[in-house]
Design an enzyme around this catalytic site. Structure first.
Site, PDB file in Angstrom:
ATOM      1  N   HIS A 172      49.950  12.999  39.287  1.00 39.06           N
ATOM      2  CA  HIS A 172      48.969  14.051  39.003  1.00 39.06           C
ATOM      3  C   HIS A 172      49.534  15.420  39.236  1.00 39.06           C
ATOM      4  CE1 HIS A 172      45.547  11.359  37.728  1.00 39.06           C
ATOM      5  NE2 HIS A 172      45.364  11.137  38.937  1.00 39.06           N
TER       6      HIS A 172
ATOM      7  N   HIS B 110      50.385   7.853  43.243  1.00 44.66           N
ATOM      8  CA  HIS B 110      49.457   7.767  42.219  1.00 44.66           C
ATOM      9  C   HIS B 110      48.962   9.596  42.142  1.00 44.66           C
ATOM     10  CE1 HIS B 110      45.522   7.131  40.141  1.00 44.66           C
ATOM     11  NE2 HIS B 110      45.184   8.414  40.637  1.00 44.66           N
ATOM     12  N   GLU B 111      48.652  10.103  43.433  1.00 48.53           N
ATOM     13  CA  GLU B 111      48.538  11.569  43.483  1.00 48.53           C
ATOM     14  C   GLU B 111      49.742  12.389  42.912  1.00 48.53           C
ATOM     15  OE1 GLU B 111      45.483  12.374  43.375  1.00 48.53           O
ATOM     16  OE2 GLU B 111      44.685  10.615  43.940  1.00 48.53           O
TER      17      GLU B 111
END
Length: 436
Positions: A28, A24-25
């Protein structure tokens, strides 16, 4: 041994959760760096730092509590103008501005997030949830097309000697009971269905559909037995039977009652096995999960009330209700320690992990700060203001100062913490029981 397997299930889910958060990170991190934003930290977890290493300008690390993660981007919001902040939440707003200003390194004033075009900011913020969606699709594709979905295979497991009336409590044939069409045709357990009425068969559901649609018609059925293909004539009778889906589960009507209909019946059952599905099935499963999780989030206040009520009264929890990380880990442990084939347990654990990633995807799209959807909403509002100004040939407005939304962000954060605490307590004191 059972305790060891329980621990293995929990460890499996913790590793899966860590991987999900890490990806998920990364969703980003990668676009942020591609767009030139300075990223100071990439962290998995919260709380005390367990390990970290600086590579270039970014510190990569792991923290003690694996319940989330974050990247620290330079200048998420415009730098403060130095003017004093007034109002009830002035100190909160000022602290947020000060923390934001500290991320803007000297000499990197242009490499800040808030200066990116709106579409780039949206890509950065959607990158995290989209990674969870992609991971979920991969997991469900492995389950559906790599391992297969559990359903009736073409191998015959049982043949009824006679026809018993629907709904009867009679379990054995008695003199005078009519023989089943399968028994009359000479079908034996272990036979493998090749075709019925000229239609090649890939699974038992296809055979069931043909039989149910052909009461009173004599069908040519080809079975493989001892390395040879045998042609058998079978005539389904008309019988009232409870309908089932491809997985052998009862079909229910809108009132939750089992669907019963007059269909063709021959009296044979299939061995259950994992049947690989078309490659697009995984994406379809992910989409269905997205719809279910979205519905759950819409009903979240009611669901949380039910959790609180069950915590007080001791009533059984809704198995389709929300869970905390503790609850997911507990379920994983129970699945791993059940008396079932290893493959079956692995499939359920993978399914839990896929559903967890769908939950992360949908939940993070809620348009409230500090969630990713909130940052997307801020970027969209900034874009609307700029487009409006351009339409009326006005000077571009100043970037949206989201630090003014800190009071609302704090309220949302407190609610999220309270929700997490409630679910954790409920998952310890009155957990969801899927094996009752």
């Amino acid at each position: 041994m059972e305790i060891l397997l329980y621990a293995v299930g929990i460890v499996f889910m913790l590793i899966g959760l860590g991987l999900s958060i890490g990806l998920h990170e990364i969703g980003h991190l990668v676009p942020a760096k591609l767009f030139g934003v300075r990223v100071g930290q990439y962290m998995i977890g919260f709380g005390p730092r367990v390990w970290s290493k600086r590579i270039g300008e970014t510190e990569y690390g792991v923290k003690a509590l694996p319940v989330g993660g974050f990247i620290s981007m330079s200048g998420m919001y415009p730098a403060s103008d130095g003017k004093p902040v007034r109002g009830l939440f002035a100190s909160l707003v000022q602290d947020a501005r000060s923390a934001n200003d500290e991320t803007i390194a000297e000499g990197s004033e242009e490499r800040v997030f808030y200066r990116l075009p709106v579409w780039k900011r949206i890509i950065v913020m959607l990158g995290g949830p989209v990674m969870n969606l992609i991971l979920a699709i991969v997991i469900f594709t492995v389950l559906a097309s790599g391992i297969g979905l559990q359903q009736g295979t073409t191998t015959i497991a049982s043949v009824n000697e006679c026809v018993l009336p629907a709904g009867t409590t009679q379990s054995e044939c008695e003199p005078g009971d009519p023989a089943s069409p399968a028994a009359e045709a000479g079908v034996l357990p272990g036979d493998v269905l090749v075709s019925i009425d000229g239609t090649p068969l890939d699974d038992f559901a296809e055979a069931t559909a043909i039989v149910q649609a052909s009461p009173g018609q004599t069908l040519d059925m080809v079975v493989a037995r001892d390395g040879e293909n045998l042609h058998l004539s079978i005539t389904p009778i008309t019988a009232e039977r409870a309908l089932t889906d491809a997985g052998g589960q009862p079909r229910l009507d809108a009132d939750g009652e089992q669907v019963v209909a007059e269909v063709g019946y021959v009296g044979m059952g299939a061995q259950m096995g994992f049947v690989p599905q078309p490659i697009g099935t995984g994406a379809t499963m992910a989409g269905e999960n997205v719809a279910r999780v979205a519905e759950l989030i819409v009903q979240l206040p009611v669901k949380l009330w039910d959790v609180g009520s069950s915590l007080v009264t001791g009533a059984d929890r809704d198995p389709d209700g929300p869970l905390s990380v503790v609850g997911v880990g507990r379920l994983a442990g129970e699945v791993a320690s059940t008396d079932a084939p290893i493959l079956n347990r692995f499939v359920v654990l993978l399914s839990l992990l896929g559903s967890l990633n769908i939950a992360l995807f949908v939940f993070n799209l809620i348009p409230l700060l500090p969630l990713d959807g909130g940052h997307v909403l801020v970027a969209l509002w900034d874009g609307i203001r700029r487009a409006w100004a351009k339409l009326f040939r006005r000077p571009p407005p100043a970037p949206v100062d989201a630090t003014r939304l800190v009071p609302l962000t704090v309220v949302v954060a407190v609610l999220l913490i309270a929700m997490g605490a409630l679910l954790m307590i409920a998952d310890v004191v009155n957990p969801v029981n899927l094996f009752q």
